[in-house]
Design a protein around this motif. Structure first.
Motif, PDB file in Angstrom:
ATOM      1  N   TYR A   4     -16.408   6.949  13.121  1.00 64.34           N
ATOM      2  CA  TYR A   4     -16.639   8.083  13.561  1.00 64.34           C
ATOM      3  C   TYR A   4     -17.824   8.718  13.040  1.00 64.34           C
ATOM      4  CZ  TYR A   4     -11.591   8.814  15.009  1.00 64.34           C
ATOM      5  OH  TYR A   4     -10.651   8.890  15.642  1.00 64.34           O
ATOM      6  N   ARG A   7     -20.465   7.809  15.818  1.00 64.63           N
ATOM      7  CA  ARG A   7     -20.257   8.830  17.028  1.00 64.63           C
ATOM      8  C   ARG A   7     -20.712  10.233  16.840  1.00 64.63           C
ATOM      9  NH1 ARG A   7     -14.191   7.796  19.526  1.00 64.63           N
ATOM     10  NH2 ARG A   7     -14.674   5.534  20.115  1.00 64.63           N
ATOM     11  N   ARG A   8     -20.533  10.582  15.569  1.00 62.88           N
ATOM     12  CA  ARG A   8     -21.027  12.016  15.064  1.00 62.88           C
ATOM     13  C   ARG A   8     -22.427  12.082  15.372  1.00 62.88           C
ATOM     14  NH1 ARG A   8     -21.529  16.447  12.543  1.00 62.88           N
ATOM     15  NH2 ARG A   8     -19.819  17.604  12.090  1.00 62.88           N
ATOM     16  N   GLU A  25     -14.274  16.407  17.905  1.00 65.60           N
ATOM     17  CA  GLU A  25     -13.438  15.633  17.218  1.00 65.60           C
ATOM     18  C   GLU A  25     -11.885  15.803  17.140  1.00 65.60           C
ATOM     19  OE1 GLU A  25     -15.813  16.109  13.582  1.00 65.60           O
ATOM     20  OE2 GLU A  25     -16.888  14.387  13.975  1.00 65.60           O
ATOM     21  N   LYS A  26     -11.664  16.952  17.064  1.00 64.71           N
ATOM     22  CA  LYS A  26     -10.427  17.654  17.137  1.00 64.71           C
ATOM     23  C   LYS A  26      -9.750  17.549  18.279  1.00 64.71           C
ATOM     24  CE  LYS A  26      -7.636  21.559  15.615  1.00 64.71           C
ATOM     25  NZ  LYS A  26      -7.895  23.134  15.149  1.00 64.71           N
ATOM     26  N   PRO A  29     -10.817  13.220  20.846  1.00 64.78           N
ATOM     27  CA  PRO A  29     -11.262  12.314  19.947  1.00 64.78           C
ATOM     28  C   PRO A  29     -11.780  11.038  20.511  1.00 64.78           C
ATOM     29  CG  PRO A  29      -8.923  12.633  19.516  1.00 64.78           C
ATOM     30  CD  PRO A  29      -9.212  13.806  20.264  1.00 64.78           C
ATOM     31  N   TYR A  32     -15.347  11.703  23.177  1.00 67.38           N
ATOM     32  CA  TYR A  32     -16.431  11.668  22.743  1.00 67.38           C
ATOM     33  C   TYR A  32     -17.139  10.411  22.140  1.00 67.38           C
ATOM     34  CZ  TYR A  32     -15.709  11.807  17.667  1.00 67.38           C
ATOM     35  OH  TYR A  32     -15.644  11.631  16.307  1.00 67.38           O
TER      36      TYR A  32
END
Length: 120
Positions: A4, A7-8, A25-26, A29, A32
């Motif tokens: 994550y 990705r972020r 993200e929420k 998931p 993205y």
């Protein structure tokens, strides 16, 4: 295991805000991922959208739309007399979610109310 943080950071590098990233993200998931985002951005640019990041930020569900759907929407809007549907969608991405029956009814209603060229 999903990375994550990577990705972020990729989304940050693309110019997405923290708020948009949090929504993705929420709510999405799996969507993205770097591959998904990059392919969607490239495809939107190929279709004439200059700032697809802004479009996705204002309406993350664009990630759910296939390019066949987007192409059909662009073609249908052109058939209805809209000269620059890309600009129209870029300023109001929600149009991608409208059915043509809805759009046709809105155009007819505007004509009934005296608008000679509601497409403008």
């Amino acid at each position: 295991m999903i990375d994550y943080a990577s990705r972020r950071q990729h989304l940050v590098n693309l110019g997405f805000s923290d708020k948009t990233i949090a929504v993705l993200e929420k709510r999405r998931p799996k969507l993205y991922s770097e591959e998904c985002i990059d392919a969607k951005l490239a495809g939107l640019r190929q279709r004439g959208f200059n700032n697809p990041e802004k479009m996705i930020a204002s309406m993350p569900t664009i990630l759910n739309y296939g390019f066949d759907n987007i192409d059909a929407k662009l073609a249908g809007l052109r058939q209805r007399g809209f000269n620059n549907p890309e600009k129209m969608i870029a300023s109001s991405p929600q149009i991608l979610g409208y059915g043509f029956e809805n759009i046709d009814a809105k155009l007819a209603g505007l004509r009934q109310r005296g608008f000679n060229n509601p497409e403008k």
